[in-house]
Design a protein around this motif. Sequence first.
Motif, PDB file in Angstrom:
ATOM      1  N   ALA A 102       0.825  -1.211   0.000  1.00 36.57           N
ATOM      2  CA  ALA A 102       0.000   0.000   0.000  1.00 36.57           C
ATOM      3  C   ALA A 102       0.859   1.260   0.000  1.00 36.57           C
ATOM      4  CB  ALA A 102      -0.946  -0.013   1.198  1.00 36.57           C
ATOM      5  N   GLY A 103       1.840   1.317   0.900  1.00 40.78           N
ATOM      6  CA  GLY A 103       2.700   2.484   0.971  1.00 40.78           C
ATOM      7  C   GLY A 103       3.540   2.659  -0.282  1.00 40.78           C
ATOM      8  N   PHE A 104       4.068   1.540  -0.783  1.00 38.93           N
ATOM      9  CA  PHE A 104       4.861   1.556  -2.010  1.00 38.93           C
ATOM     10  C   PHE A 104       4.049   2.113  -3.185  1.00 38.93           C
ATOM     11  CE2 PHE A 104       5.901  -0.808  -5.937  1.00 38.93           C
ATOM     12  CZ  PHE A 104       7.239  -0.434  -6.106  1.00 38.93           C
ATOM     13  N   TRP A 105       2.848   1.583  -3.375  1.00 35.47           N
ATOM     14  CA  TRP A 105       2.009   1.993  -4.506  1.00 35.47           C
ATOM     15  C   TRP A 105       1.609   3.466  -4.396  1.00 35.47           C
ATOM     16  CZ3 TRP A 105       1.237   1.367  -9.252  1.00 35.47           C
ATOM     17  CH2 TRP A 105       0.039   1.671  -9.904  1.00 35.47           C
ATOM     18  N   ASN A 106       1.316   3.933  -3.210  1.00 36.47           N
ATOM     19  CA  ASN A 106       0.977   5.347  -3.028  1.00 36.47           C
ATOM     20  C   ASN A 106       2.125   6.251  -3.457  1.00 36.47           C
ATOM     21  OD1 ASN A 106      -1.604   4.912  -2.049  1.00 36.47           O
ATOM     22  ND2 ASN A 106      -0.992   4.949   0.107  1.00 36.47           N
ATOM     23  N   THR A 107       3.346   5.874  -3.100  1.00 35.98           N
ATOM     24  CA  THR A 107       4.514   6.667  -3.482  1.00 35.98           C
ATOM     25  C   THR A 107       4.683   6.687  -5.001  1.00 35.98           C
ATOM     26  OG1 THR A 107       5.639   6.136  -1.412  1.00 35.98           O
ATOM     27  CG2 THR A 107       7.018   6.907  -3.216  1.00 35.98           C
ATOM     28  N   ILE A 108       4.472   5.533  -5.632  1.00 35.87           N
ATOM     29  CA  ILE A 108       4.598   5.444  -7.088  1.00 35.87           C
ATOM     30  C   ILE A 108       3.547   6.316  -7.772  1.00 35.87           C
ATOM     31  CG2 ILE A 108       4.496   3.897  -9.087  1.00 35.87           C
ATOM     32  CD1 ILE A 108       6.946   3.485  -7.260  1.00 35.87           C
ATOM     33  N   VAL A 109       2.303   6.209  -7.346  1.00 37.65           N
ATOM     34  CA  VAL A 109       1.211   6.962  -7.964  1.00 37.65           C
ATOM     35  C   VAL A 109       1.387   8.461  -7.752  1.00 37.65           C
ATOM     36  CG1 VAL A 109      -1.276   7.417  -7.878  1.00 37.65           C
ATOM     37  CG2 VAL A 109      -0.436   5.057  -7.858  1.00 37.65           C
ATOM     38  N   GLU A 110       1.841   8.848  -6.559  1.00 39.41           N
ATOM     39  CA  GLU A 110       2.036  10.258  -6.254  1.00 39.41           C
ATOM     40  C   GLU A 110       3.305  10.816  -6.888  1.00 39.41           C
ATOM     41  OE1 GLU A 110       1.898  10.576  -2.030  1.00 39.41           O
ATOM     42  OE2 GLU A 110      -0.198   9.905  -1.898  1.00 39.41           O
ATOM     43  N   GLY A 111       4.202   9.941  -7.332  1.00 40.76           N
ATOM     44  CA  GLY A 111       5.418  10.385  -8.000  1.00 40.76           C
ATOM     45  C   GLY A 111       6.387  11.103  -7.082  1.00 40.76           C
ATOM     46  N   ARG A 112       6.616  10.527  -5.892  1.00 40.42           N
ATOM     47  CA  ARG A 112       7.515  11.135  -4.913  1.00 40.42           C
ATOM     48  C   ARG A 112       8.822  10.348  -4.840  1.00 40.42           C
ATOM     49  NH1 ARG A 112       5.971  10.040  -0.293  1.00 40.42           N
ATOM     50  NH2 ARG A 112       3.999   8.926  -0.574  1.00 40.42           N
ATOM     51  N   SER A 113       9.887  10.934  -5.326  1.00 41.99           N
ATOM     52  CA  SER A 113      11.176  10.255  -5.244  1.00 41.99           C
ATOM     53  C   SER A 113      11.676  10.234  -3.809  1.00 41.99           C
ATOM     54  CB  SER A 113      12.212  10.967  -6.119  1.00 41.99           C
ATOM     55  OG  SER A 113      13.519  10.482  -5.824  1.00 41.99           O
TER      56      SER A 113
END
Length: 411
Positions: free
Chosen positions: A20-31
């Motif tokens: 869940a946390g991983f996918w949120n970061t990917i979708v939000e585009g936060r390096s």
Amino acid sequence: MKRVVVTGMGVVSACGTDIAGFWNTIVEGRSPAIPITRFNTEKFKTRFATQIPEFNAANYLDRNEIKRSDLYTQYALIAADQAIKDAGVDVSTMSPFDIGVIFGTAQGGMDTFEHQYREFAEKGYEPHFNPFFIPKTLVNMAAGLISIKHGFMGVNFSAASACASANTAIMDAFNYIKWGKAKIIITGGSDAPISEASIGGYNSLKALSTRNDDPTKAARPFDIERDGFVMGEGAGILVLEEYEHAKARGAHIYAEVGGAAMTSDAYHITATHPEGKGAIRAMHLAMEDAGVNTTDIGFVNAHATSTPVGDISEAKAIKSVFDGHDVMVSATKSVTGHLLGAAGAVEAIISVKVITDGIIPATINTTTIDPQIPQDLHIVTGESIDKKVNAALSNTFGFGGHNGVVVFKKI
């Protein structure tokens, strides 16, 4: 031939230590790129990476597991625990010989090797190596320890094809199940390359970005100002399962593994083929294996690492394969960094999530496409977009000319 599906997933990365946390970061585009804290980077050209912040293995594993495992294996064990729980795999309800582990890594236990040998060199007397030194450095040990921990007695081995290692492992797992040799296989990849030897070595190859003043903007695939990739670390795990077996036990099915293929460039030890011949062939073979056409593929997860040469050859290869079809392309390493042997696994997870959630993540930091890249290639930049995707193709290419491609389909 048997059908193969994904019934569980797990991940450990700087983007998140759960799906869940991983996918949120990917979708939000936060390096998550940050300055490296594992060692003094003062003398290094590159001083940042997508390092997992404040990682403590003791939060996930017991003392004995930590003592006998390298960092890359620890990442693998943690991600595997997640995926096995997610899939609801219970070895007590089926034959342990029907469950296997096929796992990929590019570097294996380099962290252990580096620290142990430095300790020996600095002490300057008869060596007293840690008794776990050899097991911890072996590239097969993540696969071995996953099976030992969970009692899986089926096929068990590791795949090493540099940055294509995880896709190689996924393809092998897919084929073993497809041929009826296993019911369930735990697969994926792991690497822990944020070390002096790795950063120094890749700096010497001029493969890493040196944008030390702005790490989160350093990975910029396809962009005219790209200057190399951002090193990452972690593990990705998928539980692959024979379709009828998964249905019979009421497992949640994320997607189907449609097909996979590997080819070799037979060209150069580090550079991809300039015309993308091997990549083109691998993409065609994977789609043929999956029984899909170019028009069925809605998303391509590009290997694109932000290197000057590699991005161009892959973009041309994708354009050659999908010419006439407006396929969406994204380079998710712009967010995750390059996890080497784990790259294909985390990108497989992203590809599955694209299918299940109908969201295509953007390639971040890319503002001006290199003119040598086909300008009509539909590279998703800016922000993630909502789009229904029935089939996704995920590319990985490794030093030595290894090309690994996997196709996932909506179930």
